[in-house]
Design a protein around this motif. Structure first.
Motif, PDB file in Angstrom:
ATOM      1  N   ASN A  82     -14.717  -0.976 -44.503  1.00 31.25           N
ATOM      2  CA  ASN A  82     -13.542  -1.201 -43.668  1.00 31.25           C
ATOM      3  C   ASN A  82     -12.990   0.072 -43.043  1.00 31.25           C
ATOM      4  O   ASN A  82     -12.046   0.013 -42.267  1.00 31.25           O
ATOM      5  N   ASP A  83     -13.566   1.225 -43.380  1.00 30.50           N
ATOM      6  CA  ASP A  83     -13.139   2.475 -42.734  1.00 30.50           C
ATOM      7  C   ASP A  83     -13.675   2.580 -41.316  1.00 30.50           C
ATOM      8  O   ASP A  83     -13.169   3.373 -40.518  1.00 30.50           O
ATOM      9  N   ASP A 119      -9.390   7.074 -40.097  1.00 30.13           N
ATOM     10  CA  ASP A 119      -8.965   6.000 -40.999  1.00 30.13           C
ATOM     11  C   ASP A 119      -9.343   6.287 -42.448  1.00 30.13           C
ATOM     12  O   ASP A 119      -8.627   5.886 -43.373  1.00 30.13           O
ATOM     13  N   ARG A 120     -10.436   7.029 -42.662  1.00 28.57           N
ATOM     14  CA  ARG A 120     -10.764   7.407 -44.041  1.00 28.57           C
ATOM     15  C   ARG A 120      -9.740   8.396 -44.577  1.00 28.57           C
ATOM     16  O   ARG A 120      -9.350   8.326 -45.757  1.00 28.57           O
ATOM     17  N   ARG A 123      -6.582   6.603 -45.391  1.00 25.27           N
ATOM     18  CA  ARG A 123      -6.725   5.903 -46.681  1.00 25.27           C
ATOM     19  C   ARG A 123      -6.564   6.885 -47.838  1.00 25.27           C
ATOM     20  O   ARG A 123      -6.027   6.543 -48.883  1.00 25.27           O
ATOM     21  N   GLY A 126      -2.595   8.053 -47.431  1.00 26.57           N
ATOM     22  CA  GLY A 126      -1.659   6.937 -47.430  1.00 26.57           C
ATOM     23  C   GLY A 126      -0.887   6.867 -46.126  1.00 26.57           C
ATOM     24  O   GLY A 126      -0.332   7.871 -45.673  1.00 26.57           O
ATOM     25  N   LEU A 127      -0.853   5.683 -45.533  1.00 26.64           N
ATOM     26  CA  LEU A 127      -0.144   5.525 -44.263  1.00 26.64           C
ATOM     27  C   LEU A 127       1.353   5.770 -44.439  1.00 26.64           C
ATOM     28  O   LEU A 127       2.005   6.345 -43.555  1.00 26.64           O
ATOM     29  N   THR A 147      -3.107   2.579 -38.731  1.00 26.58           N
ATOM     30  CA  THR A 147      -4.505   3.009 -38.724  1.00 26.58           C
ATOM     31  C   THR A 147      -5.107   2.683 -37.358  1.00 26.58           C
ATOM     32  O   THR A 147      -4.591   1.848 -36.610  1.00 26.58           O
ATOM     33  N   ASP A 150      -6.345  -0.835 -37.228  1.00 27.08           N
ATOM     34  CA  ASP A 150      -5.280  -1.798 -36.950  1.00 27.08           C
ATOM     35  C   ASP A 150      -4.859  -1.790 -35.482  1.00 27.08           C
ATOM     36  O   ASP A 150      -4.392  -2.809 -34.973  1.00 27.08           O
TER      37      ASP A 150
END
Length: 289
Positions: A82-83, A119-120, A123, A126-127, A147, A150
């Motif tokens: 999902n990254d 995005d990694r 993750r 933390g957003l 992200t 998103d």
């Protein structure tokens, strides 16, 4: 003009206004001389889409983790399915489970604008931490950062709400469909719905609807303040400030943007951003005395 007013402000503003008047699109500018604290602005108080400009606060958040000892630049992180997000950079050449260093991911993110690397790292840090850092450094002027996966999900969800659950590999498959009609067909296929179930709008309309949500936007004044905090050592300690500015000085994207008009001996630490109907470039310029 007042006799003590530097000669550069008024001519610059006049030139910017003339350029803006000739454009089909809209132009926003924020320029501040950090020595005199004098600025020139054009529509700098309205919200503008930052695109990959969000990668600078992501980098600062990650490097704060290095400073705290939570991880190191040489810490290796496994990629998850999902990254993955479409876009530039070389992270997508690796598969799920591959372990890549924080340094590699951060440099891919800034220099080549790699979305999967971004995005990694989000993750990792933390957003909430990314958005918290922005609120700490610049309390007003930034809207929520998401992200990059998103970003895509929000856009496609304008066509069908089930797109909010698209996986990283789905996003890559969608991007492989270059023509709009083929991409909409693939979206329907991935969602398991007939094409007629998609909203009767174009992909351009979906982007426009997404932009109206103001996610990943900021005023140019606020973004300029973020860069000023970085330049003056208020965002990171000396070592990580120097490292991040050196990485931002190696950006390979946007050769026809601000850098094209700078003197050859200027140093420019910056980050560009590009998305449909949106381009931006923000950074710190240092010229010899």
């Amino acid at each position: 003009a007042a006799p003590d007013r530097p000669h550069w402000q008024e001519p610059l503003l006049e030139r910017l206004q003339a350029i803006a008047a000739r454009q089909d699109g809209e132009l926003g500018v924020y320029v501040k001389d950090l020595h005199s604290n004098l600025a020139v602005t054009l529509q700098a108080e309205r919200l503008w889409y930052m695109a990959s400009g969000i990668k600078v606060p992501v980098a600062i958040t990650v490097l704060r983790g290095v400073e705290r000892g939570d991880w190191q630049l040489d810490t290796r992180l496994p990629l998850a399915a999902n990254d993955f997000v479409d876009g530039a950079g070389s992270t997508n050449q690796y598969g799920p489970g591959e372990r890549l260093s924080v340094r590699f991911l951060l440099e891919q993110m800034i220099i080549y604008s790699d979305n999967t690397a971004t995005d990694r790292l989000i993750r990792l840090a933390g957003l909430d931490a990314v958005n918290g850092l922005v609120r700490e450094l610049v309390p007003e002027g930034f809207e929520p950062i998401t992200t990059l996966g998103d970003v895509r999900r929000h856009i496609y969800a304008e066509l069908h709400p089930a797109a909010a659950k698209l996986g990283g590999r789905d996003l890559l498959r969608l991007r492989q469909a270059r023509e709009e009609d083929a991409r909409l067909n693939r979206l329907a296929s991935l969602l398991g719905v007939p094409r007629s179930a998609l909203a009767p709008i174009s992909l351009g309309d979906a982007y426009a609807a997404y932009y109206s949500t103001h996610l990943n936007t900021a005023t140019l004044t606020a973004y300029g303040e973020l860069l000023e905090r970085l330049a003056t050592g208020q965002a990171l300690g000396n070592e990580q400030t120097a490292y991040l500015l050196s990485v931002m000085g190696r950006v390979k994207t946007g050769s026809q943007r601000i850098i094209a008009g700078l003197p050859k001996d200027a140093r420019f630490a910056h980050k560009t951003g590009t998305q449909r109907a949106r381009i931006c470039d923000s950074g710190l310029i240092e010229t010899p005395a």
